[in-house]
Write an enzyme that holds these catalytic residues in place. Structure first.
Site, PDB file in Angstrom:
ATOM      1  N   SER A 601       0.855  -1.193   0.000  1.00 55.01           N
ATOM      2  CA  SER A 601       0.000   0.000   0.000  1.00 55.01           C
ATOM      3  C   SER A 601       0.892   1.244   0.000  1.00 55.01           C
ATOM      4  O   SER A 601       1.668   1.450  -0.927  1.00 55.01           O
ATOM      5  CB  SER A 601      -0.965  -0.036   1.183  1.00 55.01           C
ATOM      6  OG  SER A 601      -1.986   0.918   1.020  1.00 55.01           O
ATOM      7  N   ASP A 676      -8.899  -5.056  -6.081  1.00 52.16           N
ATOM      8  CA  ASP A 676      -8.493  -3.966  -5.187  1.00 52.16           C
ATOM      9  C   ASP A 676      -9.322  -2.717  -5.456  1.00 52.16           C
ATOM     10  O   ASP A 676      -9.254  -2.126  -6.537  1.00 52.16           O
ATOM     11  CB  ASP A 676      -7.006  -3.657  -5.393  1.00 52.16           C
ATOM     12  CG  ASP A 676      -6.403  -2.829  -4.265  1.00 52.16           C
ATOM     13  OD1 ASP A 676      -7.163  -2.110  -3.594  1.00 52.16           O
ATOM     14  OD2 ASP A 676      -5.181  -2.910  -4.055  1.00 52.16           O
ATOM     15  N   HIS A 708      -7.591  -5.303  -1.600  1.00 50.72           N
ATOM     16  CA  HIS A 708      -6.326  -4.614  -1.345  1.00 50.72           C
ATOM     17  C   HIS A 708      -5.309  -5.491  -0.625  1.00 50.72           C
ATOM     18  O   HIS A 708      -4.105  -5.342  -0.824  1.00 50.72           O
ATOM     19  CB  HIS A 708      -6.591  -3.339  -0.544  1.00 50.72           C
ATOM     20  CG  HIS A 708      -5.398  -2.450  -0.407  1.00 50.72           C
ATOM     21  ND1 HIS A 708      -4.593  -2.101  -1.471  1.00 50.72           N
ATOM     22  CD2 HIS A 708      -4.838  -1.843   0.682  1.00 50.72           C
ATOM     23  CE1 HIS A 708      -3.613  -1.311  -1.054  1.00 50.72           C
ATOM     24  NE2 HIS A 708      -3.730  -1.151   0.240  1.00 50.72           N
TER      25      HIS A 708
END
Length: 730
Positions: A601, A676, A708
């Site tokens: 991320s 995602d 995600h």
């Protein structure tokens, strides 16, 4: 005499030689025993690191420990609810699954196991088993009611006072009460939903419904996303791939619009707050006044640099006044609802970073600051409340160290603070209703977790529970905290280093930097094993040195520490991470030519920053779910830290990793979840396209069914993939 002296010298010589011989024997024997011990200990396997971390290797304590009243605690163990007194160290069985199942069967209540429970009053327990909520009276030993939401009901929110539960089904909000399902909203327009969280869970928002104290009213969010363009996601697992679009407003684009409804449960009517300003502002931190006459709302402009705390009449939805305002040249981020005084309905506790650090303030509803209750270059990280007479407030804070969390009692008149625990580590408190006692659940680097019972003057009464060291049989690399200076040469940073198993200071080892570096996250804490991921120990067992630094921009260090990243994400964080690299390179046992980096991320974004901004340093990188271009990230988070693209074109350009592809030298792999909806796949696709155009070789792997994060058993595959990449190339 001469002969005696000669004899003495001979004896001394023999004893001295014997000592040296014995020392050698002891050293050899010690080394042998150490080797045997090391051989007897387990090595961390990948299955242990991934699947065991939160299952069989998780340090367990007694479950669901909570206060029944001011003098006794209850907890769940072996299908039985046990009770123990503050003064009495003995525990006795309060309820068993068998007893409850028999009683439930006679009352047509489905009750197979205790599951989650909480005490509403000292004589009433609320059980939550899936979609069924049941109420049990300890005096009568009878179930007194149940609420059962539909199987497709979601986001349930219980009001024990109203004996009602709100839930969402499809687009609409419902309430179940008195055996009836009441439909609160009747939306049919596509893109509109009621009762769910809004603003993508920013600003402390976790839910979309808010019961009033008595349960007479239910406030809720109505989110209209009809003006937001559909973003394409595809489900590839069907017979023919199907589109599963989501609403995803990107930075600078049209955002959704939010209003707040108030449903009167007794009258069955709904009204809406008459909020003013642009439709794309943010409505956050909703708080009910104690008399239910007013609702208080933090309203933030889209630029996120001006916030008004406004008061509204519940009956009319009309704005009464603005109580206070906050503005900054960077951003304002309200995260906490108001907590009203127990002795004065016109006063409330306000938890904010108004002076640059999260602290507590006492205001009245006229907007007058009565006093600032805590102050200093540290943060309040939890506000537990006050005693009934409001002599003291109780908080968790970083006052001793950013690595620790301690519990404090704050004198509300003079601000004097008393620390209520006595061990370094991370402490979390749960107070009795009167705030005379507290449980202190804490852990530290060498302590897997324990729960102590204390008076709220800090006196330790006894230890209630202590977790076993689930890693006692494992051979682990040494885990230690390191102190560094940030790139500004003055700010202190904290890092965590795990040395390879069977570490030899005369050898050279490859190092892997695990990075996040962004807001709302702190990776290095004084918790068990300094908050390390067990995967780090797995890699250490394979001969890698694992290293992490919380750079400027990360959490719990104050506004100035965080906002250095404003309008230039990745730039200052990279400079701080390189100070960590300087430290690694100063160690004689680190192979400077074999340094890798991995993150997910924001950490994936930082992995790209390090690989591309410092290509001569990093040989291998694995970027998971990486943000590549902040113009393609969502409105609320992206615009807070970068402003809008049209306001900060140079910043967006500099932080766009596509613009740095030409510098790539090392081995790089990107990993992305196909579903995602947080960092959409478009980021990786654009990066890969740029690599192809510039003839840069990169590797890529996709997880077709995952959003995600890759969770469940598939995570074992993920971590094997990441590990093998470092084994092959670092």
């Amino acid at each position: 005499m001469r002969e005696a002296n000669i004899s003495l010298r001979i004896r001394k010589f023999n004893i001295s030689n014997l000592d040296r011989t014995m020392k050698k024997i002891y050293l050899i024997l010690g080394a042998f025993l150490f080797t045997l011990t090391a051989m007897a200990q387990k090595q961390m396997s990948l299955e242990d690191a991934v699947l065991g971390r939160y299952s069989y290797l998780y340090p367990r304590q007694i479950s669901q420990l909570q206060w029944r009243n001011n003098q006794s605690l209850v907890y769940l163990q072996t299908d039985t609810i046990w009770e123990t007194g503050v003064a009495d160290q003995q525990s006795h069985a309060l309820l068993t699954t068998t007893d409850l199942s028999k009683i439930a069967q006679g009352q047509q209540i489905d009750f197979a196991h205790i599951g989650a429970f909480r005490f509403h009053t000292e004589d009433e327990i609320i059980f939550n088993n899936g979609n069924q909520i049941s109420f049990f009276n300890l005096n009568s030993k009878q179930f007194t009611g149940k609420l059962e939401t539909p199987q497709d009901g979601e986001a349930s929110d219980l009001s024990p006072q109203a004996r009602a539960v709100a839930y969402v089904k499809g687009q609409n909000l419902f309430i179940q009460k008195d055996g009836q399902d009441i439909q609160v909203t009747h939306e049919t327009q596509p893109g509109v939903v009621c009762g769910r969280y809004v603003h993508r869970r920013e600003f402390g928002i976790e839910k979309g419904t808010f019961w009033s104290p008595s349960g007479k009213y239910l406030a809720f969010y109505r989110k209209d996303e009809s003006m937001v363009k559909d973003y394409p996601l595809v489900d590839f697992m069907t017979r023919q791939a199907e589109a599963t679009p989501v609403k995803y407003p990107m930075a600078g684009m049209t955002s959704h619009q939010v209003t707040i409804g108030i449903y009167n449960v007794e009258e069955g009517t709904t009204s809406y707050l008459k909020t003013a300003g642009p439709d794309d502002h943010y409505l956050t931190n909703l708080s009910w006044g104690p008399d239910e006459k007013y609702i208080y709302l933090a309203e933030l402009n889209r630029d996120q640099n001006q916030m008004q705390l406004n008061q509204y009449l519940v009956a009319e939805g009309k704005k009464v006044k603005t109580i206070l305002e906050e503005s900054r040249s960077t951003y304002v981020e309200p995260q906490h609802s108001l907590v009203f005084s127990k002795t004065n309905n016109d006063q409330f506790y306000y938890w904010t970073r108004n002076d640059g650090w999260f602290h507590l303030y006492l205001y009245n509803t006229q907007g007058e600051l009565i006093r600032q209750l805590t102050k200093g270059n540290w943060e309040v990280t939890e506000f537990y409340g006050t005693d009934a007479n409001e002599k003291y407030a109780y908080i968790q804070a970083t006052k001793e160290s950013p690595l620790d969390r301690h519990i404090y009692r704050v004198n509300l008149k003079n601000g004097e603070m008393t620390k209520l625990d006595d061990q370094a580590g991370t402490h979390k408190a749960n107070f009795s209703p009167s705030f005379n006692y507290m449980t202190d659940n804490w852990s530290a680097c060498a302590n897997p977790g324990q729960t102590d019972l204390r008076k709220t003057n800090g006196k330790l009464l006894r230890t209630l529970s202590k977790a076993d060291n689930t890693l006692a049989d494992y051979q682990l690399g040494e885990n230690k905290i390191v102190n560094l200076k940030a790139a500004d040469d003055s700010t202190e940073l904290y890092g965590r280093m795990i040395l390879p198993t069977n570490f030899d200071p005369n050898k050279k080892y490859p190092a892997i930097v695990y990075v996040y570096g962004g807001p709302h996250a702190q990776l290095v804490n004084n918790t068990w094993h300094n908050d390390a991921n067990w995967w780090f120990y797995y890699m250490a067992s394979k001969g890698y040195l694992m290293f992490t630094v919380d750079s400027r921009g990360s959490a719990n260090r104050g506004q100035a520490f965080e906002e250095v990243i404003h309008r230039q994400l990745g730039v200052e964080e990279t400079k701080d991470q390189m100070k960590g690299i300087d430290y690694l390179k100063s160690l004689p046992y680190v192979d400077q030519n074999r340094i890798g980096v991995h993150g997910w991320s924001f950490g994936g974004f930082m992995t790209l920053n390090l690989m591309l901004r410092q290509p001569e340093t990093f040989k291998v990188g694995v970027a998971g779910g990486p943000v590549v271009d902040w113009e393609m990230y969502e409105v609320m988070y992206g615009e807070r830290y970068m402003d809008r693209p049209q306001e900060n074109p140079d910043g967006y350009s500099e932080c766009n990793m596509v613009n740095h592809v030409s510098t790539l030298q090392g081995k790089l792999m990107l990993i992305h979840g196909v579903q995602d909806d947080t960092v959409v796949m478009q980021h990786s696709m654009k990066f890969l396209r740029a690599c192809i155009q510039q003839n840069k070789q990169v590797d890529f792997f996709a997880y077709p069914t995952h959003p995600h994060n890759v969770r469940g058993r598939d995570r074992l595959h993920l971590m094997d993939k990441i590990s093998q990449y470092f084994f092959d190339y670092l």
